[in-house]
Design a protein around this motif. Structure first.
Motif, PDB file in Angstrom:
ATOM      1  N   ARG A 141       1.030  -1.553   0.244  1.00 33.46           N
ATOM      2  CA  ARG A 141       0.217  -0.056   0.436  1.00 33.46           C
ATOM      3  C   ARG A 141       0.589   1.439  -0.283  1.00 33.46           C
ATOM      4  NH1 ARG A 141      -4.504  -1.651   4.739  1.00 33.46           N
ATOM      5  NH2 ARG A 141      -5.613  -3.500   3.380  1.00 33.46           N
ATOM      6  N   GLY A 142       0.289   2.114  -1.167  1.00 34.15           N
ATOM      7  CA  GLY A 142       0.758   3.597  -1.002  1.00 34.15           C
ATOM      8  C   GLY A 142       0.058   4.846  -0.409  1.00 34.15           C
ATOM      9  N   THR A 143       0.747   6.045   0.251  1.00 36.57           N
ATOM     10  CA  THR A 143      -0.089   7.077   0.660  1.00 36.57           C
ATOM     11  C   THR A 143       0.614   8.207   0.254  1.00 36.57           C
ATOM     12  OG1 THR A 143      -1.241   5.711   1.998  1.00 36.57           O
ATOM     13  CG2 THR A 143      -1.847   8.075   2.245  1.00 36.57           C
ATOM     14  N   ALA A 144       0.492   9.153   0.136  1.00 39.06           N
ATOM     15  CA  ALA A 144       1.100  10.624  -0.028  1.00 39.06           C
ATOM     16  C   ALA A 144       0.811  11.340   0.709  1.00 39.06           C
ATOM     17  CB  ALA A 144       0.922  10.650  -1.413  1.00 39.06           C
ATOM     18  N   ARG A 145       1.097  11.424   1.647  1.00 39.35           N
ATOM     19  CA  ARG A 145       0.338  12.544   2.876  1.00 39.35           C
ATOM     20  C   ARG A 145       0.959  13.981   2.718  1.00 39.35           C
ATOM     21  NH1 ARG A 145      -3.066  10.201   6.485  1.00 39.35           N
ATOM     22  NH2 ARG A 145      -1.667   8.486   6.013  1.00 39.35           N
ATOM     23  N   ARG A 146       0.429  15.253   3.070  1.00 35.63           N
ATOM     24  CA  ARG A 146       1.396  16.911   3.619  1.00 35.63           C
ATOM     25  C   ARG A 146       0.529  17.393   3.726  1.00 35.63           C
ATOM     26  NH1 ARG A 146       4.891  20.635  -0.605  1.00 35.63           N
ATOM     27  NH2 ARG A 146       5.656  21.592   1.018  1.00 35.63           N
ATOM     28  N   GLU A 147       1.154  17.792   5.197  1.00 36.87           N
ATOM     29  CA  GLU A 147       0.036  18.919   5.973  1.00 36.87           C
ATOM     30  C   GLU A 147      -0.685  19.995   5.061  1.00 36.87           C
ATOM     31  OE1 GLU A 147       0.076  21.182   9.705  1.00 36.87           O
ATOM     32  OE2 GLU A 147       1.635  20.463   9.879  1.00 36.87           O
ATOM     33  N   GLY A 148      -1.626  20.361   4.795  1.00 37.22           N
ATOM     34  CA  GLY A 148      -2.059  21.865   4.033  1.00 37.22           C
ATOM     35  C   GLY A 148      -2.800  21.235   2.356  1.00 37.22           C
ATOM     36  N   TYR A 149      -2.494  20.031   2.301  1.00 37.03           N
ATOM     37  CA  TYR A 149      -2.651  19.228   1.221  1.00 37.03           C
ATOM     38  C   TYR A 149      -4.027  18.226   1.756  1.00 37.03           C
ATOM     39  CZ  TYR A 149       0.250  22.495  -0.945  1.00 37.03           C
ATOM     40  OH  TYR A 149       1.110  23.297  -1.188  1.00 37.03           O
ATOM     41  N   ARG A 150      -4.822  17.366   0.169  1.00 35.52           N
ATOM     42  CA  ARG A 150      -5.744  16.236   0.454  1.00 35.52           C
ATOM     43  C   ARG A 150      -4.859  15.343   0.377  1.00 35.52           C
ATOM     44  NH1 ARG A 150     -10.603  15.225  -0.342  1.00 35.52           N
ATOM     45  NH2 ARG A 150     -11.228  17.608   0.083  1.00 35.52           N
ATOM     46  N   THR A 151      -4.670  14.430   0.928  1.00 33.72           N
ATOM     47  CA  THR A 151      -4.185  13.099   0.827  1.00 33.72           C
ATOM     48  C   THR A 151      -4.570  12.154  -0.084  1.00 33.72           C
ATOM     49  OG1 THR A 151      -4.147  12.558   3.419  1.00 33.72           O
ATOM     50  CG2 THR A 151      -3.720  10.693   2.210  1.00 33.72           C
ATOM     51  N   ILE A 152      -4.261  11.107  -0.786  1.00 34.91           N
ATOM     52  CA  ILE A 152      -4.393  10.653  -2.198  1.00 34.91           C
ATOM     53  C   ILE A 152      -3.472   9.551  -1.495  1.00 34.91           C
ATOM     54  CG2 ILE A 152      -4.091  12.599  -3.253  1.00 34.91           C
ATOM     55  CD1 ILE A 152      -1.286  11.965  -5.232  1.00 34.91           C
ATOM     56  N   GLY A 153      -3.778   8.309  -2.254  1.00 38.75           N
ATOM     57  CA  GLY A 153      -3.066   7.270  -2.278  1.00 38.75           C
ATOM     58  C   GLY A 153      -3.398   6.397  -3.500  1.00 38.75           C
ATOM     59  N   PHE A 154      -1.995   5.141  -3.486  1.00 36.36           N
ATOM     60  CA  PHE A 154      -2.316   4.493  -4.177  1.00 36.36           C
ATOM     61  C   PHE A 154      -3.571   3.166  -4.359  1.00 36.36           C
ATOM     62  CE2 PHE A 154       1.545   6.442  -4.205  1.00 36.36           C
ATOM     63  CZ  PHE A 154       2.452   6.532  -5.908  1.00 36.36           C
ATOM     64  N   SER A 155      -3.327   2.424  -5.344  1.00 36.39           N
ATOM     65  CA  SER A 155      -4.503   1.420  -5.131  1.00 36.39           C
ATOM     66  C   SER A 155      -3.378   0.598  -5.169  1.00 36.39           C
ATOM     67  CB  SER A 155      -4.843   0.853  -6.666  1.00 36.39           C
ATOM     68  OG  SER A 155      -4.228   0.982  -7.934  1.00 36.39           O
ATOM     69  N   ALA A 156      -4.206  -0.645  -4.620  1.00 36.78           N
ATOM     70  CA  ALA A 156      -3.409  -1.641  -3.582  1.00 36.78           C
ATOM     71  C   ALA A 156      -2.490  -3.250  -4.823  1.00 36.78           C
ATOM     72  CB  ALA A 156      -4.213  -2.773  -2.960  1.00 36.78           C
ATOM     73  N   CYS A 157      -1.010  -3.237  -4.727  1.00 34.07           N
ATOM     74  CA  CYS A 157      -0.739  -4.001  -5.261  1.00 34.07           C
ATOM     75  C   CYS A 157      -0.205  -5.230  -4.391  1.00 34.07           C
ATOM     76  CB  CYS A 157       0.732  -3.681  -5.224  1.00 34.07           C
ATOM     77  SG  CYS A 157       2.022  -4.176  -6.404  1.00 34.07           S
ATOM     78  N   THR A 158      -1.420  -6.491  -4.922  1.00 34.34           N
ATOM     79  CA  THR A 158      -1.397  -7.508  -4.130  1.00 34.34           C
ATOM     80  C   THR A 158      -1.654  -8.925  -5.088  1.00 34.34           C
ATOM     81  OG1 THR A 158      -3.598  -6.675  -2.915  1.00 34.34           O
ATOM     82  CG2 THR A 158      -3.588  -8.901  -3.457  1.00 34.34           C
ATOM     83  N   GLY A 159      -0.821 -10.111  -4.432  1.00 30.53           N
ATOM     84  CA  GLY A 159      -0.835 -11.355  -5.550  1.00 30.53           C
ATOM     85  C   GLY A 159      -0.537 -12.643  -4.342  1.00 30.53           C
ATOM     86  N   THR A 160      -1.401 -13.485  -4.873  1.00 29.21           N
ATOM     87  CA  THR A 160      -1.278 -14.749  -3.518  1.00 29.21           C
ATOM     88  C   THR A 160      -0.232 -15.673  -5.144  1.00 29.21           C
ATOM     89  OG1 THR A 160      -3.783 -14.139  -3.937  1.00 29.21           O
ATOM     90  CG2 THR A 160      -3.044 -16.412  -2.973  1.00 29.21           C
ATOM     91  N   ILE A 161       0.302 -16.699  -3.319  1.00 33.37           N
ATOM     92  CA  ILE A 161       1.001 -17.512  -4.028  1.00 33.37           C
ATOM     93  C   ILE A 161       0.681 -19.011  -4.368  1.00 33.37           C
ATOM     94  CG2 ILE A 161       2.882 -18.932  -3.897  1.00 33.37           C
ATOM     95  CD1 ILE A 161       3.043 -15.458  -3.459  1.00 33.37           C
ATOM     96  N   LEU A 162       0.502 -19.636  -5.581  1.00 34.35           N
ATOM     97  CA  LEU A 162      -0.174 -20.115  -5.862  1.00 34.35           C
ATOM     98  C   LEU A 162       1.483 -21.714  -5.762  1.00 34.35           C
ATOM     99  CD1 LEU A 162      -2.796 -20.021  -9.017  1.00 34.35           C
ATOM    100  CD2 LEU A 162      -2.537 -20.106  -6.711  1.00 34.35           C
ATOM    101  N   PRO A 163       0.705 -22.530  -5.733  1.00 37.42           N
ATOM    102  CA  PRO A 163       2.535 -23.678  -6.018  1.00 37.42           C
ATOM    103  C   PRO A 163       2.991 -24.587  -6.983  1.00 37.42           C
ATOM    104  CG  PRO A 163       0.021 -24.784  -5.010  1.00 37.42           C
ATOM    105  CD  PRO A 163       0.079 -23.842  -5.502  1.00 37.42           C
ATOM    106  N   ALA A 164       3.943 -24.511  -6.985  1.00 37.99           N
ATOM    107  CA  ALA A 164       5.019 -25.543  -8.494  1.00 37.99           C
ATOM    108  C   ALA A 164       4.014 -25.779  -9.095  1.00 37.99           C
ATOM    109  CB  ALA A 164       6.371 -24.510  -8.023  1.00 37.99           C
ATOM    110  N   PRO A 165       4.506 -25.667 -10.686  1.00 36.96           N
ATOM    111  CA  PRO A 165       4.073 -26.742 -11.106  1.00 36.96           C
ATOM    112  C   PRO A 165       4.777 -27.990 -11.022  1.00 36.96           C
ATOM    113  CG  PRO A 165       5.929 -25.605 -12.476  1.00 36.96           C
ATOM    114  CD  PRO A 165       5.060 -24.556 -11.413  1.00 36.96           C
ATOM    115  N   LEU A 166       4.388 -29.176 -10.893  1.00 36.03           N
ATOM    116  CA  LEU A 166       5.506 -29.921 -10.866  1.00 36.03           C
ATOM    117  C   LEU A 166       6.792 -29.963 -11.870  1.00 36.03           C
ATOM    118  CD1 LEU A 166       2.933 -32.700 -11.186  1.00 36.03           C
ATOM    119  CD2 LEU A 166       3.605 -32.076  -9.552  1.00 36.03           C
ATOM    120  N   ALA A 167       7.717 -30.666 -11.017  1.00 36.87           N
ATOM    121  CA  ALA A 167       9.082 -29.905 -12.215  1.00 36.87           C
ATOM    122  C   ALA A 167       9.485 -31.233 -12.421  1.00 36.87           C
ATOM    123  CB  ALA A 167      10.239 -29.859 -10.864  1.00 36.87           C
TER     124      ALA A 167
END
Length: 431
Positions: free
Chosen positions: A405-431
């Protein structure tokens, strides 16, 4: 570059945008989406909990913007001069703050939860740098306690050419890679699933414009080539990397997957959050002249608060909230500015094109609580992390879901953000 679109008092007539933590009208990130029931990609902007279809409203914008907004990716839009993209921001700001436009715009808003967000660019090239100095020191100390940073680190922004074809948008699963590893105490490698799968907390820089082959980009013009930023996770197989990286560097340990957040937060939106780089320590060499610029030294960094969260399969089943692994700040973690990365990348005449992607490298904080990888958090796997519910981790296991997650924040300005960066781990294919 701070103007009326950054006014913290400005409000959109889109109700969900007024107190939105990431996408108030001061942000207006750009991306590619498909609405519910459609497989037709189109360019949009996030406003609160809605996505505005920009192709559908192109007739309300300039003729220069109409054709690029009809494309299924952002490349053509980011090939336009900066003035055109700034005009787009101004037009969108007016359309979304002036209630007189409500009836015309509202039919082209789609609820974000009903949309599928896609990779924003057709990526021609992807380069990953190594500018996180705290990460470089921490990892270097694991292998070279007496000399964590190699002599060239303070002189040259270290980077390598990565794999563009395996970059994917947030939400896509990551298959555990197979590879060669050398077990401890053995003389012969084995082939099979990585046992030391890791994440890397990074920012991604999306390139705008084009420089002809053989034409470097001077440091004074480098920020003009940065169209916007995203969050980036350069997944890493640490045991594969340890065996293969000498003498040529990262290869199969890195090229199996990279995940990016799908909304491009434009450099225009990030203008209030610019800050000076951290001063170099006494005795550290200063950059060579081609990497120095007074303006870049004044506000060449961007202060972005970063956060990493882990959710295991057992946590999801139990309804346990994701566990915060670390927090850091991008500007304080980077030893080289975004402009210096662009200038160095092109200093030999290398041509960068719209939609090229530059990764910063892992952005860790100065203390363990800000570590941007499990390699650091677990001291190379020697000190497991205990999670809610009693599970432990040294590296990622199948079923784990990792979110940046990422957020840009500074006094005197509206906070803005990034969309989430998400990934789920799947098992490896058979070697």
């Amino acid at each position: 570059m701070i103007d009326h679109t950054h006014d913290p008092a400005a409000e959109s007539w889109v109700g969900s945008a007024r107190d939105h933590p990431a996408f108030p009208v001061q942000n207006l990130p750009l991306g590619v989406f498909t609405p519910a029931g459609s497989t037709d990609p189109r360019i949009g902007t996030a406003i609160g909990d809605e996505v505005l279809d920009l192709r559908a409203i192109a007739a309300l914008l300039s003729a220069e913007l109409a054709a690029p907004l009809g494309e299924p990716r952002l490349n053509a839009l980011f090939a336009l001069p900066f003035a055109a993209r700034l005009a787009l921001r101004y037009a969108l700001f007016t359309l979304l703050t002036n209630a007189a436009h409500t009836q015309v715009i509202r039919p082209h808003l789609h609820h974000a939860d009903d949309c599928t967000l896609l990779l924003p660019f057709a990526i021609g090239d992807y380069t990953d740098f190594y500018v996180g100095i705290h990460h470089a020191r921490a990892v270097g100390a694991l292998f070279r306690p007496d000399n964590p940073l190699l002599p060239n680190y303070h002189h040259v922004p270290i980077g390598y050419h990565a794999r563009a074809s395996s970059v994917q948008a947030s939400g896509a699963s990551v298959t555990r890679p197979n590879g060669q590893t050398l077990p401890p105490g053995e003389a012969t490698p084995i082939f099979g699933p990585t046992r030391r799968l890791d994440y890397e907390l990074e920012l991604g820089l999306w390139i705008a414009g084009r420089n002809p082959l053989g034409t470097p980009v001077p440091i004074s013009e480098a920020w003009e080539r940065i169209g916007g930023l995203c969050l980036l996770n350069d997944w890493s197989a640490r045991d594969v990397q340890a065996w293969e990286y000498q003498p040529l560097g990262p290869f199969l340990a890195k090229n199996f997957a990279t995940t990016v957040s799908p909304w491009v937060v434009t450099r225009e939106a990030l203008a209030p959050f610019r800050c000076p780089p951290s001063p170099r320590a006494e005795g550290e060499p200063q950059p060579l002249p081609y990497l120095r610029d007074p303006a870049d030294a004044a506000d060449g960094m961007i202060a972005i608060e970063l956060e990493v969260l882990l959710e295991t399969a057992a946590m999801r089943e139990a309804g346990t909230a994701p566990h915060v692994l670390s927090r850091s700040t991008a500007g304080a973690a980077m030893h080289w500015t975004p402009a210096q990365l662009v200038t160095h990348h092109t200093s030999n005449g290398c041509n960068l094109a719209p939609g090229d992607l530059l990764g910063t490298g892992t952005l860790s904080g100065p203390d363990p609580a800000g570590a941007g990888s499990l390699l650091e958090l677990t001291k190379g796997g020697r000190e497991p992390i205990t999670l809610p519910g009693g599970e432990t981790r040294t590296f990622l296991e199948d079923g784990d879901r990792l979110t940046l997650r990422g957020t840009a924040r500074r006094e005197g300005y509206r906070t803005i953000g990034f969309s989430a960066c998400t990934g789920t781990i799947l098992p490896a294919p058979l070697a």
